[in-house]
Design a protein around this motif. Structure first.
Motif, mmCIF file in Angstrom:
data_model
loop_
_atom_site.group_PDB
_atom_site.id
_atom_site.type_symbol
_atom_site.label_atom_id
_atom_site.label_comp_id
_atom_site.label_asym_id
_atom_site.label_seq_id
_atom_site.Cartn_x
_atom_site.Cartn_y
_atom_site.Cartn_z
ATOM 1 N N GLY A 231 0.834 -1.200 0.000
ATOM 2 C CA GLY A 231 0.000 0.000 0.000
ATOM 3 C C GLY A 231 0.865 1.245 0.000
ATOM 4 O O GLY A 231 2.100 1.175 -0.011
ATOM 5 N N ALA B 230 -5.407 -1.144 -0.331
ATOM 6 C CA ALA B 230 -6.091 0.097 0.077
ATOM 7 C C ALA B 230 -5.698 0.437 1.506
ATOM 8 O O ALA B 230 -6.371 0.059 2.457
ATOM 9 C CB ALA B 230 -7.597 -0.080 -0.047
ATOM 10 N N ASN C 28 -6.879 5.456 -0.231
ATOM 11 C CA ASN C 28 -7.603 4.192 -0.460
ATOM 12 C C ASN C 28 -7.035 3.306 -1.575
ATOM 13 O O ASN C 28 -7.801 2.686 -2.327
ATOM 14 C CB ASN C 28 -9.081 4.471 -0.750
ATOM 15 C CG ASN C 28 -9.779 5.035 0.462
ATOM 16 O OD1 ASN C 28 -9.558 4.558 1.575
ATOM 17 N ND2 ASN C 28 -10.580 6.070 0.269
ATOM 18 N N GLY C 29 -5.744 3.307 -1.726
ATOM 19 C CA GLY C 29 -5.133 2.390 -2.695
ATOM 20 C C GLY C 29 -4.868 2.989 -4.066
ATOM 21 O O GLY C 29 -4.188 2.375 -4.891
ATOM 22 N N GLN C 30 -5.412 4.177 -4.334
ATOM 23 C CA GLN C 30 -5.171 4.818 -5.649
ATOM 24 C C GLN C 30 -3.675 5.100 -5.809
ATOM 25 O O GLN C 30 -3.116 4.973 -6.897
ATOM 26 C CB GLN C 30 -5.918 6.160 -5.742
ATOM 27 C CG GLN C 30 -7.395 6.080 -5.508
ATOM 28 C CD GLN C 30 -8.171 5.703 -6.760
ATOM 29 O OE1 GLN C 30 -7.633 5.758 -7.862
ATOM 30 N NE2 GLN C 30 -9.415 5.321 -6.600
ATOM 31 N N ILE D 295 -7.237 -2.971 -7.000
ATOM 32 C CA ILE D 295 -6.993 -2.673 -5.587
ATOM 33 C C ILE D 295 -7.665 -3.729 -4.706
ATOM 34 O O ILE D 295 -8.866 -3.985 -4.851
ATOM 35 C CB ILE D 295 -7.534 -1.258 -5.232
ATOM 36 C CG1 ILE D 295 -6.804 -0.186 -6.050
ATOM 37 C CG2 ILE D 295 -7.403 -0.976 -3.727
ATOM 38 C CD1 ILE D 295 -7.440 1.203 -5.984
ATOM 39 N N ASP D 296 -6.877 -4.353 -3.840
ATOM 40 C CA ASP D 296 -7.345 -5.378 -2.897
ATOM 41 C C ASP D 296 -7.886 -6.643 -3.568
ATOM 42 O O ASP D 296 -8.535 -7.458 -2.906
ATOM 43 C CB ASP D 296 -8.430 -4.815 -1.957
ATOM 44 C CG ASP D 296 -7.837 -3.964 -0.841
ATOM 45 O OD1 ASP D 296 -6.612 -4.019 -0.632
ATOM 46 O OD2 ASP D 296 -8.607 -3.243 -0.186
#
Ligand code: RP5
Length: 163
Positions: A64, A87, A92-94, A114-115
């Motif tokens: 992350g 995330a 949030n992972g962007q 993501i995730d």
């Protein structure tokens, strides 16, 4: 072992549950390490080189924030590296997604959503299946099961709508 899963921090472990389930279901042996590209850079590189020597076929790398782990791993092996953005933190992972996917030409990292650790594991299995017919057969079963599941849920939906 066929697959090495490396996460940037033990705090990423819950997000890898999907990958663990898929690999276990497909009967693919894996090992798992928490090693950071930033906090344990030497240990990380040492592990990757050793893992390649021992015959690891694919690396799944989860990180992350400023997610440099997948790129660093890819820089030290010629085996395929799958990057899983986690995330974590205010973006949030962007941040991790862009950091992992935007590799410079010459050192690719195959990036999943993501995730989405299940996809990371399926992709790893598909790479292994190129030269392993048993894994390929298991992947056929996995696809069949998910197709049947969608057909079943659609049939239930139609029943529900018809009253
Ligand atoms: C990244 O920083 C890790 O992959 C993790 O997603 C994030 C936060 O790590 P911790 O502060 O929880 O150890 O390197």
């Amino acid at each position: 072992m066929s697959v090495a899963i490396i996460m940037g921090s033990i705090s990423d472990k819950p997000r890898l549950q999907g990958a663990v389930e898929v690999l276990e279901k497909l009967g693919i042996e894996f090992e798992m390490r928490a090693l950071s590209a930033h906090r344990t850079p030497d240990k990380c590189v040492e592990y990757v080189r050793d893992a390649e020597q021992r015959g690891i076929k694919v690396f799944i790398t989860a990180a992350g924030l400023a997610a440099h782990l997948p790129g660093v791993v890819a820089a030290h092996t010629r085996r395929p590296v799958i990057g899983l953005p986690i995330a974590a933190g205010p973006l949030n992972g962007q941040d991790a997604l862009l950091s992992i996917v935007q590799m410079p030409p010459g050192i690719p990292v195959a990036t999943v959503g993501i995730d989405n650790s299940r996809n990371a594991a399926i992709l790893a299995a598909e790479i292994i299946a190129v030269s392993d017919s048993k894994v390929d057969e298991k992947l056929v079963g996995l696809r069949r099961a998910q197709t049947e599941k969608v057909i079943k849920t659609d049939a239930e939906l139609q029943k529900e709508l018809q009253g």
